[in-house]
Design a protein around this motif. Structure first.
Motif: not given
Length: 386
Positions: A247, A263, A265, A274-275, A277, A294, A297, A309, A311, A319
């Protein structure tokens, strides 16, 4: 219970994909995630397959990684895992047998003898989404990195109400207003192969520049690591499961086509993760495009029916500003050989030392800069012997 070691993923694919369907088993132990890592890294495998009453009870997908002279059995691709659970059947988790974790651990040490010196299972939540992990009874040490999650409720408005909705909406309106004054923006979701490769390449560039400016080592630098994420992008969607989706915030107007934030995802069932960013610090900095992304998302995954969700690993201010859940994870170290016992002792001491260093910002920054300088030096090839 009977346990065996398997050295090829294909031999367990049917059982593995069956356990994959259970949303309580981590995405990072899914078949496709592990297959992409194995294909790009090629470490020897030691897959522990347990059966109970003739049915698959668990799979621990392990690879053997050599650190100097020590061979460590660890979760496949654990360096880029936010949460590790292994793969356990719902029946086994619900059984709650006392001592089952100890039984598995003892048999794993026996089966891995000669293959590894140390079994290191890291980043495991001993309690996850209301369930107790089968390894909760094993001796474990707290991992210095925690993960942070936000529950997604029935509507985005309800979700926002958990994190000071009024100030969040005000900040969002200001971000949008600033970007519109620059010509506007759109939430880009990479669908075509060209968009996927473009965004991933740009992420590697943005992240490398970020690490360099901060004097930090670039964990995404290795060609094998970049190849791994490229393979994940090829996986596509499978119902509510997505290995990796990219994204971005794409600017309009004078900055047409430029990407201010990216990001990566993943989704496993109702769990969005979220892997990674990145941001371009030269674009729309006053609008905080990373934080805006974020918002978008979380709004999207809430509308799509996800309920959590994530982080991921690492304690950062943005976060904590979003999340109401902080998950403590643990590491299990099981020596297999004499050298493994020494390595386990050293690792426990090292973890304690790292925790002390991380709590000292000046010392932590200095050591990170030294590591970054070391990573940047070219590797000198050995001269061939005559």
């Amino acid at each position: 219970m009977t346990i065996r070691v398997v050295d090829r993923m294909e031999l367990l694919e049917a059982e593995w994909r069956m356990l994959d369907r259970d949303s309580m088993n981590s995405l990072h132990q899914s078949y496709d995630w592990c297959a992409a890592w194995v294909k790009t890294h090629g470490n020897p495998l030691a897959l522990l397959h347990g059966e109970q009453d003739g049915r698959t009870a668990f799979i621990l997908p392990l690879e053997i990684v050599r650190h100097s002279v020590i061979r460590t059995a660890q979760f496949i691709g654990s360096r880029f895992s936010n949460i590790n659970t292994g793969l356990f059947s719902a029946a086994m988790r619900a059984d709650g047998q006392t001592g089952v974790g100890q039984q598995i651990a003892a048999e794993a040490v026996r089966l891995l003898s000669g293959k590894a010196d140390l079994l290191h299972l890291e980043n495991m939540p001993l309690g996850w989404r209301g369930e107790r992990h089968p390894f909760a009874g094993l001796p474990a040490m707290e991992n210095r990195n925690h993960t942070f999650q936000l529950p997604l409720l029935d509507s985005f408005e309800q979700t926002l109400s958990q994190v000071n909705a009024r100030s969040r909406r005000k900040k969002y309106r200001n971000q949008v207003r600033r970007l519109e004054a620059m010509g506007g923006f759109r939430h880009l979701v990479a669908r075509s192969e060209a968009e996927k490769q473009f965004l991933l390449d740009l992420f590697f560039i943005q992240k490398a520049e970020r690490f360099k400016s901060a004097g930090l080592p670039n964990v995404f630098q290795a060609p094998s690591t970049q190849a791994f994420f490229r393979l994940l992008l090829e996986g596509g969607h499978d119902g509510t499961n997505t290995p990796l989706e990219l994204h971005g915030i794409e600017l309009r107007g004078a900055f047409e086509g430029q990407i201010a934030a990216i990001a990566g995802m993943s989704r496993k069932g109702d769990h969005a993760i979220c892997q990674f960013g990145s941001i371009d610090p030269t674009l729309a900095r006053d609008a905080s495009p990373g934080e805006l992304l974020f918002w978008l998302l979380i709004e999207q995954f809430c509308a799509e029916g996800a309920t959590l969700f994530d982080f991921g690993l690492g304690d950062q201010g943005y976060k904590r500003s979003w999340c109401t859940i902080e998950t403590v994870q643990h590491d299990v170290l099981l020596p297999i050989s004499a050298s493994g016992r020494l390595a386990a002792y050293t690792q426990r001491g090292l973890n304690h030392t790292k925790a002390v260093i991380k709590n000292n910002p000046q010392l932590y920054g200095f050591l990170q800069r030294l590591r970054a300088q070391s990573d940047a030096k070219p590797v000198r090839k050995a001269e061939p012997e005559n």
